[in-house]
Design an enzyme around this catalytic site. Structure first.
Site, PDB file in Angstrom:
ATOM      1  N   SER A   1     -72.436  80.400  12.440  1.00 37.30           N
ATOM      2  CA  SER A   1     -72.193  81.673  13.103  1.00 37.30           C
ATOM      3  C   SER A   1     -73.556  82.314  13.341  1.00 37.30           C
ATOM      4  O   SER A   1     -74.152  82.892  12.443  1.00 37.30           O
ATOM      5  CB  SER A   1     -71.322  82.570  12.212  1.00 37.30           C
ATOM      6  OG  SER A   1     -71.272  83.886  12.721  1.00 37.30           O
TER       7      SER A   1
ATOM      8  N   ASP B   1     -67.976  89.668   4.916  1.00 39.30           N
ATOM      9  CA  ASP B   1     -68.773  89.370   6.107  1.00 39.30           C
ATOM     10  C   ASP B   1     -67.781  89.053   7.205  1.00 39.30           C
ATOM     11  O   ASP B   1     -67.136  88.007   7.201  1.00 39.30           O
ATOM     12  CB  ASP B   1     -69.708  88.182   5.860  1.00 39.30           C
ATOM     13  CG  ASP B   1     -70.424  87.739   7.140  1.00 39.30           C
ATOM     14  OD1 ASP B   1     -70.336  88.460   8.148  1.00 39.30           O
ATOM     15  OD2 ASP B   1     -71.056  86.665   7.124  1.00 39.30           O
TER      16      ASP B   1
ATOM     17  N   LYS C   1     -82.370  86.576   6.562  1.00 40.10           N
ATOM     18  CA  LYS C   1     -82.295  85.122   6.686  1.00 40.10           C
ATOM     19  C   LYS C   1     -83.618  84.637   7.272  1.00 40.10           C
ATOM     20  O   LYS C   1     -83.938  84.952   8.423  1.00 40.10           O
ATOM     21  CB  LYS C   1     -81.133  84.716   7.594  1.00 40.10           C
ATOM     22  CG  LYS C   1     -79.748  85.051   7.045  1.00 40.10           C
ATOM     23  CD  LYS C   1     -78.671  84.700   8.064  1.00 40.10           C
ATOM     24  CE  LYS C   1     -77.263  84.901   7.500  1.00 40.10           C
ATOM     25  NZ  LYS C   1     -76.219  84.673   8.534  1.00 40.10           N
TER      26      LYS C   1
ATOM     27  N   LYS D   1     -76.982  86.424  -1.323  1.00 44.50           N
ATOM     28  CA  LYS D   1     -75.727  85.795  -0.912  1.00 44.50           C
ATOM     29  C   LYS D   1     -76.006  84.317  -0.698  1.00 44.50           C
ATOM     30  O   LYS D   1     -76.783  83.942   0.182  1.00 44.50           O
ATOM     31  CB  LYS D   1     -75.208  86.430   0.383  1.00 44.50           C
ATOM     32  CG  LYS D   1     -73.853  85.895   0.821  1.00 44.50           C
ATOM     33  CD  LYS D   1     -73.328  86.630   2.047  1.00 44.50           C
ATOM     34  CE  LYS D   1     -73.949  86.123   3.319  1.00 44.50           C
ATOM     35  NZ  LYS D   1     -73.184  86.546   4.534  1.00 44.50           N
TER      36      LYS D   1
ATOM     37  N   GLU E   1     -65.971  85.879   5.627  1.00 43.90           N
ATOM     38  CA  GLU E   1     -66.238  85.749   4.199  1.00 43.90           C
ATOM     39  C   GLU E   1     -65.636  86.909   3.405  1.00 43.90           C
ATOM     40  O   GLU E   1     -65.754  88.072   3.802  1.00 43.90           O
ATOM     41  CB  GLU E   1     -67.747  85.709   3.922  1.00 43.90           C
ATOM     42  CG  GLU E   1     -68.471  84.558   4.584  1.00 43.90           C
ATOM     43  CD  GLU E   1     -69.978  84.626   4.388  1.00 43.90           C
ATOM     44  OE1 GLU E   1     -70.442  85.463   3.577  1.00 43.90           O
ATOM     45  OE2 GLU E   1     -70.702  83.853   5.037  1.00 43.90           O
TER      46      GLU E   1
ATOM     47  N   GLU F   1     -69.252  76.901   2.747  1.00 39.82           N
ATOM     48  CA  GLU F   1     -70.060  77.551   1.712  1.00 39.82           C
ATOM     49  C   GLU F   1     -69.404  77.502   0.338  1.00 39.82           C
ATOM     50  O   GLU F   1     -69.821  78.209  -0.582  1.00 39.82           O
ATOM     51  CB  GLU F   1     -70.358  78.988   2.128  1.00 39.82           C
ATOM     52  CG  GLU F   1     -71.160  79.045   3.429  1.00 39.82           C
ATOM     53  CD  GLU F   1     -71.482  80.448   3.879  1.00 39.82           C
ATOM     54  OE1 GLU F   1     -71.088  81.405   3.178  1.00 39.82           O
ATOM     55  OE2 GLU F   1     -72.125  80.596   4.935  1.00 39.82           O
TER      56      GLU F   1
ATOM     57  N   ASP G   1     -76.374  91.696  10.206  1.00 42.41           N
ATOM     58  CA  ASP G   1     -76.824  90.302  10.253  1.00 42.41           C
ATOM     59  C   ASP G   1     -77.081  89.933  11.711  1.00 42.41           C
ATOM     60  O   ASP G   1     -78.218  89.972  12.168  1.00 42.41           O
ATOM     61  CB  ASP G   1     -75.776  89.395   9.616  1.00 42.41           C
ATOM     62  CG  ASP G   1     -76.121  87.909   9.722  1.00 42.41           C
ATOM     63  OD1 ASP G   1     -77.284  87.585  10.033  1.00 42.41           O
ATOM     64  OD2 ASP G   1     -75.236  87.070   9.504  1.00 42.41           O
TER      65      ASP G   1
ATOM     66  N   SER H   1     -80.173  85.998   2.130  1.00 42.27           N
ATOM     67  CA  SER H   1     -79.000  85.165   2.406  1.00 42.27           C
ATOM     68  C   SER H   1     -79.359  83.724   2.747  1.00 42.27           C
ATOM     69  O   SER H   1     -80.402  83.431   3.324  1.00 42.27           O
ATOM     70  CB  SER H   1     -78.205  85.754   3.572  1.00 42.27           C
ATOM     71  OG  SER H   1     -77.091  84.941   3.911  1.00 42.27           O
ATOM     72  N   HIS H   2     -78.446  82.843   2.379  1.00 41.53           N
ATOM     73  CA  HIS H   2     -78.456  81.445   2.786  1.00 41.53           C
ATOM     74  C   HIS H   2     -77.899  81.313   4.193  1.00 41.53           C
ATOM     75  O   HIS H   2     -77.619  82.294   4.865  1.00 41.53           O
ATOM     76  CB  HIS H   2     -77.597  80.628   1.807  1.00 41.53           C
ATOM     77  CG  HIS H   2     -76.138  81.007   1.849  1.00 41.53           C
ATOM     78  ND1 HIS H   2     -75.134  80.217   1.371  1.00 41.53           N
ATOM     79  CD2 HIS H   2     -75.503  82.121   2.333  1.00 41.53           C
ATOM     80  CE1 HIS H   2     -73.962  80.800   1.540  1.00 41.53           C
ATOM     81  NE2 HIS H   2     -74.165  81.951   2.121  1.00 41.53           N
ATOM     82  N   ARG H   3     -77.683  80.058   4.655  1.00 42.65           N
ATOM     83  CA  ARG H   3     -76.945  79.773   5.871  1.00 42.65           C
ATOM     84  C   ARG H   3     -75.829  78.792   5.537  1.00 42.65           C
ATOM     85  O   ARG H   3     -75.834  78.153   4.486  1.00 42.65           O
ATOM     86  CB  ARG H   3     -77.839  79.162   6.958  1.00 42.65           C
ATOM     87  CG  ARG H   3     -79.000  80.007   7.432  1.00 42.65           C
ATOM     88  CD  ARG H   3     -78.620  81.404   7.897  1.00 42.65           C
ATOM     89  NE  ARG H   3     -77.730  81.478   9.034  1.00 42.65           N
ATOM     90  CZ  ARG H   3     -78.101  81.766  10.284  1.00 42.65           C
ATOM     91  NH1 ARG H   3     -79.380  81.982  10.558  1.00 42.65           N
ATOM     92  NH2 ARG H   3     -77.202  81.887  11.255  1.00 42.65           N
ATOM     93  N   SER H   4     -74.878  78.647   6.450  1.00 42.53           N
ATOM     94  CA  SER H   4     -73.761  77.745   6.179  1.00 42.53           C
ATOM     95  C   SER H   4     -74.212  76.297   6.104  1.00 42.53           C
ATOM     96  O   SER H   4     -73.654  75.490   5.356  1.00 42.53           O
ATOM     97  CB  SER H   4     -72.680  77.910   7.247  1.00 42.53           C
ATOM     98  OG  SER H   4     -73.209  77.658   8.533  1.00 42.53           O
TER      99      SER H   4
ATOM    100  N   GLU I   1     -70.429  93.354   5.998  1.00 42.95           N
ATOM    101  CA  GLU I   1     -71.465  92.784   6.858  1.00 42.95           C
ATOM    102  C   GLU I   1     -70.893  92.469   8.234  1.00 42.95           C
ATOM    103  O   GLU I   1     -69.752  92.009   8.350  1.00 42.95           O
ATOM    104  CB  GLU I   1     -71.997  91.516   6.188  1.00 42.95           C
ATOM    105  CG  GLU I   1     -73.003  90.724   6.996  1.00 42.95           C
ATOM    106  CD  GLU I   1     -73.306  89.388   6.347  1.00 42.95           C
ATOM    107  OE1 GLU I   1     -73.660  88.442   7.084  1.00 42.95           O
ATOM    108  OE2 GLU I   1     -73.172  89.269   5.106  1.00 42.95           O
TER     109      GLU I   1
ATOM    110  N   HIS J   1     -66.423  79.304   9.487  1.00 43.45           N
ATOM    111  CA  HIS J   1     -66.746  78.519   8.307  1.00 43.45           C
ATOM    112  C   HIS J   1     -65.546  77.763   7.746  1.00 43.45           C
ATOM    113  O   HIS J   1     -65.674  77.070   6.745  1.00 43.45           O
ATOM    114  CB  HIS J   1     -67.323  79.427   7.205  1.00 43.45           C
ATOM    115  CG  HIS J   1     -68.683  79.946   7.524  1.00 43.45           C
ATOM    116  ND1 HIS J   1     -69.364  80.830   6.712  1.00 43.45           N
ATOM    117  CD2 HIS J   1     -69.508  79.708   8.572  1.00 43.45           C
ATOM    118  CE1 HIS J   1     -70.535  81.115   7.246  1.00 43.45           C
ATOM    119  NE2 HIS J   1     -70.639  80.447   8.375  1.00 43.45           N
TER     120      HIS J   1
END
Length: 464
Positions: free
Chosen positions: A40, A242, A341, A392, A164, A207, A316, A368-371, A291, A155
């Site tokens: 996303s 999110d 990110k 996150k 999320e 995730e 985001d 934050s991470h990513r998927s 988010e 996701h």
């Protein structure tokens, strides 16, 4: 400490898609970094360079980005000092010469930037999080983890529009306790979902969160309420969401049934109507953070919700970790927190700049991470070094997610006697940021004093 060699390669991320990994060497050895990739993604993100050759990895190969590292970036950086993070990042931006890193690729540039940062820490003989704290000028803090335990949106293969549903153990007294709470709620949630929908509903998304085939967003929140109560943590856990609303903003409306091929007008709502839905969620559930509640260009709806909700509203896709977008949002009071990110902007230096701008406006910052992730743990150290207070990185499940969380456990162990865990200060008092900052400052002072009085002299302590 000069750079000796830089070599990039194509590897696979957690979704089985190619990404860029870089090995950088100095006299001290080899330093490796790999970049994540999102599913996303906001339209204003820096360019993730893909090959487009449909005969290879369905067009998602990164051989061109790898080539840009090996033939363009590497020759220009050989001999530069790894502690000059700003200078090296600036040099790469000059080599690219575009506003969105469209020539060399943000994935190529970031892989090198991360490796440089790791090498710089080693040269200074300090942990990576300490090096980042030095670069940013921030006090180090252990973050509250936001566990993404129910997946929807892009996701997951279910019908949930919102992406999320997270639990935040803000009542924990330490990061380790927050991890335990998160894991126990996660396992209780699995039992609840299995009991209601059957074993096949316990499949997980990109995730690590569960993806039961439900459509009603309230149903997802009710599952969280039941799981948290069953685990015995109702008084210690808050919720976050999110929504990734840009993904279901279609023809000027928000389609809460966008995964259904049939056309259902009743599921299409305006920004104001969607804002009312969020307000009802906040009223009925212990939600402290939302988010991407609206489309990335719907500043008016963002501003209205930020003004009226009394909770943390995180940008985001709205902000894409870009200082220019952050400035636009600040001018319009569109949100009160940044989702940081590193691959959205493409360098460590620009990521630090984005966080600095956010802190200056008394915003929250959630790293934050990513998927599509790798086993690289850089963002764990980044969250501590920036003093972000929030991270996150998915569910307490899947190795690429736990790699970051386990790194934070190690950092806590190193600095347990004089490092503050954010807890309830992380995001639940967004309408009183000034007071929160005073509390955080006092906690840091007290914690440092305790560390000086009671911390035995160890290598970890002396590094501080």
């Amino acid at each position: 400490m000069p750079i000796q060699t830089i070599k990039a390669r194509e590897i696979l991320d957690s979704r089985g898609n190619p990404t860029v990994e870089v090995d950088l060497t100095t006299d001290l050895g080899l330093f490796r970094a790999a970049v994540p990739s999102g599913a996303s993604t906001g339209i204003y993100e820096a360019v993730e360079l893909r090959d487009g050759d449909k005969s290879r990895y369905l067009g998602k190969g990164v051989i061109n980005a790898v080539g840009n590292v090996n033939t363009v970036i590497a020759p220009a950086l050989i001999g530069m000092d790894v502690t000059d993070q700003t200078g090296i990042d600036k040099k790469m931006l000059q080599l690219d010469g575009t506003d969105n890193k469209g020539k060399l690729g943000a994935n190529a540039i970031l892989a090198v930037s991360l490796a440089v940062c790791k090498a710089g820490a080693a040269h200074k003989k300090v942990p990576l999080y300490k090096h980042i704290a030095d670069l940013s000028g921030r006090k180090m803090l252990l973050p509250v983890p936001s566990f993404n335990v129910i997946n929807g949106g892009k996701h997951a293969g279910n019908k949930l529009a919102m992406q999320e549903f997270m639990i935040l153990p803000v009542g924990a007294s330490s990061f380790s306790e927050a991890m335990r709470i998160g894991a126990e709620v996660y396992h209780n949630l699995k039992a609840v979902i299995k009991g209601k929908y059957g074993q096949d509903a316990c499949n997980v998304g990109d995730e690590g969160g569960f993806a039961p085939n439900i459509q009603d967003n309230r149903e997802a929140l009710e599952l969280l309420v039941e799981a948290v109560a069953k685990a015995g943590y109702t008084d210690k856990v808050k919720f976050g969401m999110d929504c990734a609303a840009s993904e279901f903003f279609i023809d000027g409306k928000y389609d809460l049934d966008f995964k259904n091929s049939a056309d259902h007008d009743a599921a299409k709502v305006s920004g104001a109507e969607l804002g009312d839905l969020y307000t009802s969620f906040v009223k009925d559930y212990p939600i402290v953070s939302i988010e991407d509640p609206f489309d990335q260009d719907d500043f008016a709806s963002y501003a209205a919700l930020t003004k009226n909700s009394g909770i943390q509203i995180v940008g985001d896709d709205l902000l894409v970790t870009n200082p220019k977008r952050i400035a636009m949002a600040q001018e319009q009071n569109a949100c009160n927190a940044l989702l940081l990110k590193v691959n959205q902007i493409g360098t460590v230096t620009e990521s630090i700049e984005a966080s600095t701008m956010s802190f200056a406006s008394e915003w929250g910052v959630m790293v934050s991470h990513r998927s599509g992730e790798t086993e690289d743990t850089f963002i764990a150290d980044l969250s501590v070094g920036l003093g972000a207070g929030q991270i996150k990185t998915g569910a307490p499940c899947r190795g690429e997610r736990l790699a970051k969380l386990n790194q934070l456990i190690r950092i806590e162990e190193e600095l347990v006697s004089h490092l503050v865990f954010m807890g309830t200060c992380s995001c639940v008092l967004v309408e009183s940021h000034g007071i929160v900052h005073i509390v955080i400052y006092l906690l840091i002072v007290v914690s440092l004093c305790v560390g000086l009085l009671f911390c035995r002299v160890t290598p970890q302590c002396t590094q501080e």
